[in-house]
Write a protein that holds these residues in place. Structure first.
Motif, PDB file in Angstrom:
ATOM      1  N   LEU A 214       0.828  -1.210   0.000  1.00 42.89           N
ATOM      2  CA  LEU A 214       0.000   0.000   0.000  1.00 42.89           C
ATOM      3  C   LEU A 214       0.861   1.259   0.000  1.00 42.89           C
ATOM      4  O   LEU A 214       0.521   2.252  -0.640  1.00 42.89           O
ATOM      5  CB  LEU A 214      -0.930   0.028   1.209  1.00 42.89           C
ATOM      6  N   GLY A 215       1.951   1.207   0.714  1.00 39.31           N
ATOM      7  CA  GLY A 215       2.850   2.358   0.761  1.00 39.31           C
ATOM      8  C   GLY A 215       3.523   2.638  -0.575  1.00 39.31           C
ATOM      9  O   GLY A 215       3.818   3.786  -0.897  1.00 39.31           O
ATOM     10  N   HIS A 216       3.765   1.585  -1.366  1.00 43.50           N
ATOM     11  CA  HIS A 216       4.452   1.754  -2.653  1.00 43.50           C
ATOM     12  C   HIS A 216       3.501   2.004  -3.823  1.00 43.50           C
ATOM     13  O   HIS A 216       3.960   2.357  -4.913  1.00 43.50           O
ATOM     14  CB  HIS A 216       5.304   0.524  -2.974  1.00 43.50           C
ATOM     15  N   LEU A 217       2.210   1.826  -3.597  1.00 41.77           N
ATOM     16  CA  LEU A 217       1.233   2.003  -4.668  1.00 41.77           C
ATOM     17  C   LEU A 217       1.070   3.490  -4.982  1.00 41.77           C
ATOM     18  O   LEU A 217       0.822   4.300  -4.086  1.00 41.77           O
ATOM     19  CB  LEU A 217      -0.110   1.392  -4.248  1.00 41.77           C
ATOM     20  N   ALA A 218       1.217   3.839  -6.258  1.00 43.11           N
ATOM     21  CA  ALA A 218       1.130   5.243  -6.678  1.00 43.11           C
ATOM     22  C   ALA A 218      -0.315   5.716  -6.601  1.00 43.11           C
ATOM     23  O   ALA A 218      -1.240   5.028  -7.052  1.00 43.11           O
ATOM     24  CB  ALA A 218       1.658   5.402  -8.099  1.00 43.11           C
ATOM     25  N   LEU A 219      -0.505   6.912  -6.019  1.00 44.59           N
ATOM     26  CA  LEU A 219      -1.864   7.460  -5.875  1.00 44.59           C
ATOM     27  C   LEU A 219      -2.514   7.761  -7.217  1.00 44.59           C
ATOM     28  O   LEU A 219      -3.736   7.737  -7.336  1.00 44.59           O
ATOM     29  CB  LEU A 219      -1.827   8.732  -5.022  1.00 44.59           C
ATOM     30  N   ASN A 220      -1.719   8.024  -8.228  1.00 43.01           N
ATOM     31  CA  ASN A 220      -2.277   8.363  -9.538  1.00 43.01           C
ATOM     32  C   ASN A 220      -2.461   7.128 -10.424  1.00 43.01           C
ATOM     33  O   ASN A 220      -2.739   7.252 -11.614  1.00 43.01           O
ATOM     34  CB  ASN A 220      -1.401   9.396 -10.243  1.00 43.01           C
ATOM     35  N   HIS A 221      -2.298   5.957  -9.856  1.00 38.56           N
ATOM     36  CA  HIS A 221      -2.505   4.706 -10.605  1.00 38.56           C
ATOM     37  C   HIS A 221      -3.953   4.698 -11.120  1.00 38.56           C
ATOM     38  O   HIS A 221      -4.883   4.973 -10.364  1.00 38.56           O
ATOM     39  CB  HIS A 221      -2.253   3.514  -9.672  1.00 38.56           C
ATOM     40  N   PRO A 222      -4.185   4.394 -12.395  1.00 44.37           N
ATOM     41  CA  PRO A 222      -5.540   4.464 -12.939  1.00 44.37           C
ATOM     42  C   PRO A 222      -6.517   3.480 -12.274  1.00 44.37           C
ATOM     43  O   PRO A 222      -7.711   3.746 -12.234  1.00 44.37           O
ATOM     44  CB  PRO A 222      -5.372   4.143 -14.422  1.00 44.37           C
ATOM     45  N   GLN A 223      -6.019   2.397 -11.757  1.00 46.50           N
ATOM     46  CA  GLN A 223      -6.894   1.421 -11.093  1.00 46.50           C
ATOM     47  C   GLN A 223      -6.516   1.290  -9.617  1.00 46.50           C
ATOM     48  O   GLN A 223      -6.450   0.199  -9.067  1.00 46.50           O
ATOM     49  CB  GLN A 223      -6.783   0.074 -11.794  1.00 46.50           C
ATOM     50  N   PHE A 224      -6.319   2.415  -8.977  1.00 42.00           N
ATOM     51  CA  PHE A 224      -5.872   2.451  -7.588  1.00 42.00           C
ATOM     52  C   PHE A 224      -6.834   1.700  -6.676  1.00 42.00           C
ATOM     53  O   PHE A 224      -6.415   0.882  -5.852  1.00 42.00           O
ATOM     54  CB  PHE A 224      -5.709   3.908  -7.117  1.00 42.00           C
ATOM     55  N   ALA A 225      -8.131   1.943  -6.814  1.00 44.62           N
ATOM     56  CA  ALA A 225      -9.126   1.301  -5.942  1.00 44.62           C
ATOM     57  C   ALA A 225      -9.131  -0.212  -6.148  1.00 44.62           C
ATOM     58  O   ALA A 225      -9.264  -0.976  -5.181  1.00 44.62           O
ATOM     59  CB  ALA A 225     -10.507   1.877  -6.199  1.00 44.62           C
ATOM     60  N   ILE A 226      -8.963  -0.663  -7.373  1.00 45.92           N
ATOM     61  CA  ILE A 226      -8.920  -2.107  -7.643  1.00 45.92           C
ATOM     62  C   ILE A 226      -7.670  -2.718  -7.007  1.00 45.92           C
ATOM     63  O   ILE A 226      -7.726  -3.805  -6.424  1.00 45.92           O
ATOM     64  CB  ILE A 226      -8.961  -2.374  -9.169  1.00 45.92           C
ATOM     65  N   GLU A 227      -6.551  -2.015  -7.106  1.00 41.93           N
ATOM     66  CA  GLU A 227      -5.311  -2.516  -6.512  1.00 41.93           C
ATOM     67  C   GLU A 227      -5.413  -2.595  -4.985  1.00 41.93           C
ATOM     68  O   GLU A 227      -4.960  -3.564  -4.383  1.00 41.93           O
ATOM     69  CB  GLU A 227      -4.131  -1.628  -6.912  1.00 41.93           C
ATOM     70  N   VAL A 228      -6.022  -1.582  -4.376  1.00 41.21           N
ATOM     71  CA  VAL A 228      -6.197  -1.595  -2.913  1.00 41.21           C
ATOM     72  C   VAL A 228      -7.104  -2.762  -2.522  1.00 41.21           C
ATOM     73  O   VAL A 228      -6.825  -3.494  -1.569  1.00 41.21           O
ATOM     74  CB  VAL A 228      -6.768  -0.247  -2.416  1.00 41.21           C
ATOM     75  N   ASN A 229      -8.186  -2.951  -3.265  1.00 37.40           N
ATOM     76  CA  ASN A 229      -9.103  -4.055  -2.997  1.00 37.40           C
ATOM     77  C   ASN A 229      -8.371  -5.400  -3.112  1.00 37.40           C
ATOM     78  O   ASN A 229      -8.553  -6.302  -2.294  1.00 37.40           O
ATOM     79  CB  ASN A 229     -10.284  -3.998  -3.954  1.00 37.40           C
ATOM     80  N   THR A 230      -7.524  -5.530  -4.121  1.00 37.55           N
ATOM     81  CA  THR A 230      -6.753  -6.757  -4.319  1.00 37.55           C
ATOM     82  C   THR A 230      -5.811  -7.011  -3.145  1.00 37.55           C
ATOM     83  O   THR A 230      -5.690  -8.145  -2.668  1.00 37.55           O
ATOM     84  CB  THR A 230      -5.961  -6.676  -5.634  1.00 37.55           C
ATOM     85  N   ILE A 231      -5.162  -5.963  -2.669  1.00 38.83           N
ATOM     86  CA  ILE A 231      -4.249  -6.097  -1.524  1.00 38.83           C
ATOM     87  C   ILE A 231      -5.021  -6.523  -0.282  1.00 38.83           C
ATOM     88  O   ILE A 231      -4.581  -7.410   0.463  1.00 38.83           O
ATOM     89  CB  ILE A 231      -3.479  -4.773  -1.292  1.00 38.83           C
ATOM     90  N   LEU A 232      -6.182  -5.929  -0.061  1.00 43.34           N
ATOM     91  CA  LEU A 232      -6.990  -6.286   1.106  1.00 43.34           C
ATOM     92  C   LEU A 232      -7.444  -7.748   1.031  1.00 43.34           C
ATOM     93  O   LEU A 232      -7.365  -8.486   2.015  1.00 43.34           O
ATOM     94  CB  LEU A 232      -8.206  -5.365   1.226  1.00 43.34           C
TER      95      LEU A 232
END
Length: 167
Positions: free
Chosen positions: A65-83
């Motif tokens: 989560l700390g390394h995930l770029a805030l401007n990533h186009p699929q940020f919410a999907i990536e956060v959901n995947t990590i969770l």
């Protein structure tokens, strides 16, 4: 005045002191205390290593989560995947992998005593065509970090369907 030498005293020898007592080898009681201390130390070390390994998924999720770029186009999907990936690290895959939509958000809320309101709201936006704003992305990151810190490591629980059937 000179004292007369007593002939009986002249025949006496010096006092013989016993040999000094050595510290080695220690008495049996000390060996028992040492064995008990080493056993306690080994058990504590084993427990700390076990806990450290058990929390590895939590540390990795927080790092991702700390390394995930805030401007990533699929940020919410990536956060959901990590969770979801971190939850599957602690619970059986069958219990978590199939959760989606409202069931997933409800499950996330059930794992903690207090959930940040931004987490379900912003995760619900993960399939929208419009990307999250940087402010929303940061709020989602903070909410996800809060959930991970509070919920993990998860305990093995019966699934919500099984729990509902047993009541």
């Amino acid at each position: 005045m000179q004292t007369a030498n007593n002939p009986a005293l002249a025949a006496m020898k010096d006092i013989q002191l016993p040999e000094p007592i050595h510290a080695w080898p220690p008495a049996y009681g000390y060996w028992l205390v040492l064995a008990a201390c080493l056993t306690i130390l080994a058990v504590c070390l084993w427990w700390f290593i076990k806990q450290y390994r058990h929390r590895a998924a939590k540390r990795e999720a927080l790092k991702q989560l700390g390394h995930l770029a805030l401007n990533h186009p699929q940020f919410a999907i990536e956060v959901n995947t990590i969770l979801k990936r971190s939850a599957m690290s602690y619970l059986p895959r069958e219990q978590v992998a199939s959760l989606e939509g409202e069931a997933w958000l409800l499950w996330l809320q059930q794992q903690v005593t207090h959930i940040d309101d931004n987490l379900p709201l912003l995760l619900a936006k993960r399939y929208q065509s419009k990307a999250l704003t940087p402010t929303q992305a940061e709020q989602l990151r903070l909410a996800a970090i809060g959930w991970l810190k509070q919920a993990l490591p998860l305990k093995h629980r019966a699934s919500s369907k099984e729990a509902a059937c047993s009541h």
